[in-house]
Every structure is written in structure tokens, then in C-alpha cells.
Design a protein around this motif. Structure first.
Motif, PDB file in Angstrom:
ATOM      1  N   ASN A 142       0.807  -1.240   0.000  1.00 51.60           N
ATOM      2  CA  ASN A 142       0.000   0.000   0.000  1.00 51.60           C
ATOM      3  C   ASN A 142       0.836   1.286   0.000  1.00 51.60           C
ATOM      4  OD1 ASN A 142       1.011   0.169   2.591  1.00 51.60           O
ATOM      5  ND2 ASN A 142      -0.983   0.334   3.621  1.00 51.60           N
ATOM      6  N   ASP A 215       2.816  -3.781   4.323  1.00 53.30           N
ATOM      7  CA  ASP A 215       1.940  -2.602   4.228  1.00 53.30           C
ATOM      8  C   ASP A 215       2.241  -1.667   5.401  1.00 53.30           C
ATOM      9  OD1 ASP A 215       0.614  -3.365   1.990  1.00 53.30           O
ATOM     10  OD2 ASP A 215      -1.222  -4.017   3.020  1.00 53.30           O
ATOM     11  N   ARG A 218      -2.325   2.144   8.901  1.00 57.24           N
ATOM     12  CA  ARG A 218      -3.111   3.326   8.512  1.00 57.24           C
ATOM     13  C   ARG A 218      -3.202   4.325   9.658  1.00 57.24           C
ATOM     14  NH1 ARG A 218      -4.895   3.247   3.845  1.00 57.24           N
ATOM     15  NH2 ARG A 218      -4.948   1.311   2.699  1.00 57.24           N
ATOM     16  N   LYS A 219      -3.426   5.579   9.305  1.00 54.34           N
ATOM     17  CA  LYS A 219      -3.745   6.611  10.296  1.00 54.34           C
ATOM     18  C   LYS A 219      -4.636   7.653   9.622  1.00 54.34           C
ATOM     19  CE  LYS A 219       0.239   9.794   9.976  1.00 54.34           C
ATOM     20  NZ  LYS A 219      -0.383  10.998   9.442  1.00 54.34           N
ATOM     21  N   PRO A 224      -3.864  10.487   0.716  1.00 51.34           N
ATOM     22  CA  PRO A 224      -3.552   9.071   0.958  1.00 51.34           C
ATOM     23  C   PRO A 224      -2.166   8.889   1.584  1.00 51.34           C
ATOM     24  CG  PRO A 224      -4.553   9.335  -1.210  1.00 51.34           C
ATOM     25  CD  PRO A 224      -4.404  10.714  -0.635  1.00 51.34           C
ATOM     26  N   GLN A 227      -2.288   9.261   5.175  1.00 48.42           N
ATOM     27  CA  GLN A 227      -3.151   8.308   5.876  1.00 48.42           C
ATOM     28  C   GLN A 227      -2.396   7.034   6.261  1.00 48.42           C
ATOM     29  OE1 GLN A 227      -6.268   7.983   3.004  1.00 48.42           O
ATOM     30  NE2 GLN A 227      -7.114   9.996   3.495  1.00 48.42           N
ATOM     31  N   GLN A 228      -1.065   7.131   6.240  1.00 49.10           N
ATOM     32  CA  GLN A 228      -0.252   5.972   6.623  1.00 49.10           C
ATOM     33  C   GLN A 228       0.799   6.392   7.629  1.00 49.10           C
ATOM     34  OE1 GLN A 228       1.516   4.058   3.210  1.00 49.10           O
ATOM     35  NE2 GLN A 228      -0.480   3.624   2.307  1.00 49.10           N
TER      36      GLN A 228
END
Ligand code: NOJ
Length: 527
Positions: A142, A215, A218-219, A224, A227-228
Motif C-alpha cells: 500500500n 503494508d 493506517r492513520k 492518501p 493516511q499511513q
């Protein structure tokens, strides 16, 4: 008193974005001969080193930060002999050369990458991060590119993806491959032999990725990429032994230096890369990102100092080629008073100051009004949320002549329209200018070891609008008092007799009255 002068600790490092500094051949793009022509100016500024943003052959997808050959000069900037001449002429003026090494990724036009795309058995294939697709043909994991989209680009010929943290034209290299490691370390050796004294390492904490490519968790975040949690695509432990190898090479050269740019790292992590067997320094973005508030700057500086190991030396910066300029962030219109306070702070705090070209004349960002005018591709991708970095990269304002004296031709980016008033020639003759202020503070700094390598003692500021501290080196004791506000403020001096070094050379004993945005640098007189 020990007086040994070490350029990268005691001196000032001046960043030049070569495209925008001085154009000698009238193509609208700055070049090495242009810089050579300005060496007397740089010597007059009192700087000790030039950090040159990349000058290597590059297709300029990311304006030089996509390198197609690490050991050559891009013809748009000149030739290798121009570079050698620049180093020689700079040395004559005691100016050291710091090159920008972009070793996390190459350009997709680098011969190594071109080879790597030829087949999965090509010896260069493993020089990059190629992976088979996930089931269903999806990217291997991801991970996202900071410049937008997945960090993986698919090559239908090879039926594999390659990884890139930035644009797809900037594939990340595989630092785990021993041949890559050797080739990259040879790049340091090559430039050291050419007389280069230091390096700025672009996003060095990204060289290694987790070997299993898991991967990222997430956060919450807006894009995007945000968001990791970037725990597997950067800051891997393998960086530490690599830094020891790099340092080993540097330490064979007298007074060599490396400063690293960390990416997605907090000051504590960044400081962890500095010191013995590591880098000499790294950039503390926390300091540069502060609001206009003395306490904030002090807190960042103090936490930076305390995070650094005893054998590391701090550095400070407020501007670079990726962020809005100091004066754009803090000043109102063309009023330079805040920019002067900021410069004085930068030049007197403990730590090597980094000055971005034009900061000494208070250059402002050019406004970016239309998406179609944007040159920096991220500005087009993220428009209008982020308009790119063109604003801080506009041509240096030398004079009120056409194109601000930067070039005879239309420059690659427009000059700021304030150039008719704000330029080097004009400011040289104006006693109250930013430029003369800069020179005055630099000459005080040069005369006082306390301001170079002295200890730092924060003082009670007596007002939320004042930043004040002492710098001490043996008998040399300097007091810096900065009024961050528009008010007149009284400041009670610490015990002793003080002489003002910057303004009228008056003696003070008990207190001073600070005019709005006044900068005072005072020396303690012997009892
Ligand atoms: C950091 C550099 O400062 C920036 O200008 C560049 O776009 C990225 N690294 C990618 O090399």
C-alpha cells in the motif's frame, strides 16, 4: 583562548539554487560561470561555504533532484572545468563547496535504471526496487508516493512494479545491493577528489526500506500519503552502519562535512543520525516551521540542542528551496523588520546558520497565480491546495536592470516585481538595508568566538515578545536581545557592563529600551 576556526562549525553556509542565482550565457537559467562571477559578492557577505543544489545532468522532472549521472555536470550549468574553476576560485576566497547528493533515487533516465528495465536478469535489475504484482495485478503493497499516487509503477514489459517515493521518473535505488552501495560511496570519493569539502544528503533516511515490504499501518490524514504511518518505507536501522561507512570516507579528508536532510522524522530521530561515526549535522525542520513567537523558536532550539549527542554540533535554518521564504512567512508587505530579527536569531543562536540565497536581501516568494504558470510539477498535481515550490525559487535580485540583473533573457521563473527596489545594488548603498544589516551581524559573529562555538544560555525574557540569550566562550560573553514585537519594551540587563555592538556603540549597565523589532547584540565588558 583556543581560536581554531572550523568552517562548518563556526562559519555560515549559503545555499545556492543554481538555476536561479546568476545566468552568464543568457539562456534564462543560472549557471556555474554565473556563480563564479558572484564569488566576490559571496566573499563580501562573509560566508564560509556554498551548498549547491544539484548540478548534475538531469531531465529536470524535479529540477535536478532527479539525477541521470552522479559524476558529471549538466551542460545547462556548464562543464566539469567550470566546476573545477569554481572550486578553485572559491577556495581562494576561503569558501568551501558543499554538494547536494541525491542518492535515494536516480532519474529514470540514469543508465542504471534504463539497464534495469531491460530484463529481470539484467545485472542492473536488482539496483532498483522491482517487485512482482500482488494477486490480481495490484501493486506489491500500500505504499504511497509523497508526490501523489501509489509509490509503485507498473512496467508491462517486465510484468513488475518499481518503487519510487517521489515522481515515477525518480525510481528509488536498492541500497541493499552491495554494488549499489559501492557505486554510491564512490560518488563521495569522486567529488572529494575534486576538492569538494562537504555534502548535503537528500532524504538520506529513506535509503533503506523494510526488506519484506509490509503494508504501512493506517492513520488519519488528508491525502492518501498522510493516511499511513511511514514505518516501513523509511528510517530503517540499516542506515546507521551506512552512515559509519560514509563518515569513514569523509574522515580521510581534512575538515570534510556531511549534513543530512531527513524526511518524515522528528527532531529526536533526526538528531539520532548526528555525531561520531554518523553525520556531522542534519536539518531540524521543527525550528523552521515555527510561528512568529520567540518562545516557540527557543523551545525548538533547546530541544534540538538537547536531542543532539555531545559530539554533534547543531545547525539552524529558516528557508530552503522547498519552503516559503523567511520574509514571506513572517513579514508584512515590504517591511523587513521581522526578517532582520529572524536573520539575527539565525546568526547568533548556537549552531551553524544556513542562509538561502536572497535571504540576505529579504527576498519574498513570487506569487503563483495560475496553474498554467507553475513549473514545479507538484504544484500542478496538488493545485490549488499546494501551489508548488516555484515561489521561493525565483531569480536572485541583483540590480534594478532588466530581469533584476539575473539574466539578459527571460528567466525560467519570473523575477519578483519588487526587484526595482529590492536588489543587491540598491541595498549595498542603503545603510539601513537588510543586506547591510546582514553584513553587520556577520562581522560581529566573525569577531566573536562566543557567537561561533560558544555555549548557549537562555535568559528570562522578561516579556513574551522578547528572545534573549547569552553566548559564552571563555572571556567572550555576548548577550543577544531580540524584540519580536511592534511595542517599545524595557529590558533589564544581566549584571555587568555591556557595550552594544550592532547599533550605536553605547555602554549600558542596567537596562535598555527596545524599539519595535529591535535587535541588540551586546558584549560584556571585563570587570
Ligand atoms: C528533497 C529535496 O529537497 C526536494 O527538493 C526534492 O524534491 C526531494 N528531496 C526529492 O529529491
Amino acid at each position: 583562548m583556543e581560536t581554531d576556526y572550523l568552517w562548518w562549525r563556526d562559519g555560515i553556509i549559503y545555499q545556492i539554487y543554481p538555476r536561479s542565482f546568476a545566468d552568464s550565457n543568457g539562456d534564462g537559467i543560472g549557471d556555474l560561470q554565473g556563480i563564479i562571477g558572484k564569488l566576490d559578492y559571496l566573499e563580501g557577505l562573509g560566508i564560509d561555504a556554498i551548498w549547491l543544489s544539484p548540478i548534475y545532468p538531469s531531465p529536470d522532472i524535479d529540477f535536478g533532484y532527479d539525477v541521470a549521472d552522479y559524476t558529471a555536470i549538466d551542460p545547462k550549468f556548464g562543464s566539469m572545468s567550470d566546476f573545477e574553476f569554481l572550486v578553485k576560485e572559491a577556495k581562494k576566497r576561503k569558501i568551501h563547496m558543499v554538494l547536494d547528493l541525491v542518492l535515494n533515487h536516480t532519474s529514470d533516465q540514469h543508465p542504471w535504471f534504463i539497464e534495469s528495465t531491460k530484463s529481470t536478469t539484467n545485472p542492473y535489475h536488482d539496483w532498483y526496487l522491482w517487485m512482482d504484482p500482488s494477486p490480481g495485478g495490484k501493486p506489491p503493497n500500500n505504499w504511497q508516493a509523497i508526490f501523489g499516487g501509489s509509490a509503485w509503477t507498473y512496467d508491462p514489459e517486465l510484468d513488475q512494479y518499481y518503487y519510487h517515493m517521489f515522481y515515477e521518473e525518480q525510481p528509488d535505488v536498492n541500497w541493499r545491493n552491495p554494488d549499489v552501495r559501492k557505486a554510491m560511496l564512490d560518488v563521495f570519493r569522486f567529488w572529494l577528489k575534486k576538492g569538494v569539502d562537504g555534502f548535503r544528503l537528500d532524504v538520506f533516511n529513506m535509503y533503506f526500506k523494510h526488506p519484506d515490504f509490509p503494508d504501512n499501518p493506517r492513520k488519519i490524514g488528508i491525502r492518501p500519503f498522510d493516511q499511513q504511518k511511514h514505518i516501513y518505507d523509511c528510517s530503517q536501522p540499516e542506515m546507521i552502519p551506512l552512515l559509519a561507512d560514509i563518515r569513514g570516507i569523509l574522515d580521510k579528508h581534512k575538515e570534510s562535512y556531511a549534513v543530512g536532510e531527513t524526511f518524515l522524522a522528528d527532531p529526536q530521530q533526526t538528531a539520532g543520525y548526528c555525531g561520531k561515526d554518523k553525520l556531522h549535522a542534519a536539518f531540524n525542520f521543527d525550528f523552521a516551521n515555527n510561528r512568529w513567537h520567540p518562545k516557540r523558536f527557543l523551545q525548538s532550539a533547546l530541544s534540538w540542542y538537547s536531542a543532539l549527542a555531545d559530539d554533534a554540533w547543531p545547525n539552524n535554518f529558516l528557508s530552503n528551496h522547498d519552503m516559503k521564504r523567511t520574509a514571506t512567512r513572517y513579514c508584512f508587505g515590504e517591511d523587513d523588520r521581522r526578517a532582520k530579527v529572524a536573520l539575527a536569531m539565525l546568526l547568533t543562536l548556537k549552531g551553524t546558520p544556513f542562509i538561502y540565497y536572497g535571504e540576505e536581501i529579504g527576498m519574498r516568494d513570487i506569487p503563483i497565480r495560475k496553474k498554467s504558470d507553475v513549473k514545479d510539477r507538484i504544484g500542478k498535481i496538488f493545485w490549488p491546495l499546494h501551489k508548488g515550490r516555484d515561489g521561493c525559487r525565483a531569480p536572485m535580485q541583483w540590480s534594478h536592470d532588466i530581469h533584476a540583473g539575473f539574466s539578459q533573457a527571460d528567466p525560467w521563473l519570473p523575477v519578483h516585481k519588487n526587484y526595482t527596489e529590492r536588489n543587491v545594488t540598491q541595498q549595498s548603498t542603503d545603510p539601513g538595508s537588510m543586506l547591510n544589516f546582514f553584513k553587520a551581524v556577520v562581522s560581529i559573529r566573525k569577531a566573536h568566538p562566543a557567537l561561533q562555538k560558544g555555549d548557549f544560555v537562555p535568559l528570562d525574557h522578561q516579556s513574551p515578545h522578547i528572545l534573549s540569550f547569552l553566548r559564552e566562550y571563555g572571556d567572550d560573553v555576548i548577550l543577544v536581545v531580540l524584540n519580536f514585537s511592534i511595542r517599545n519594551l524595557d529590558y533589564a540587563l544581566p549584571e555587568g557592563h555591556w557595550i552594544a555592538l550592532l547599533n550605536e556603540k553605547k555602554n549600558y549597565q542596567s537596562s535598555i529600551n527596545l524599539a519595535p523589532y529591535q535587535v541588540e547584540i551586546l558584549q560584556k565588558l571585563p570587570d
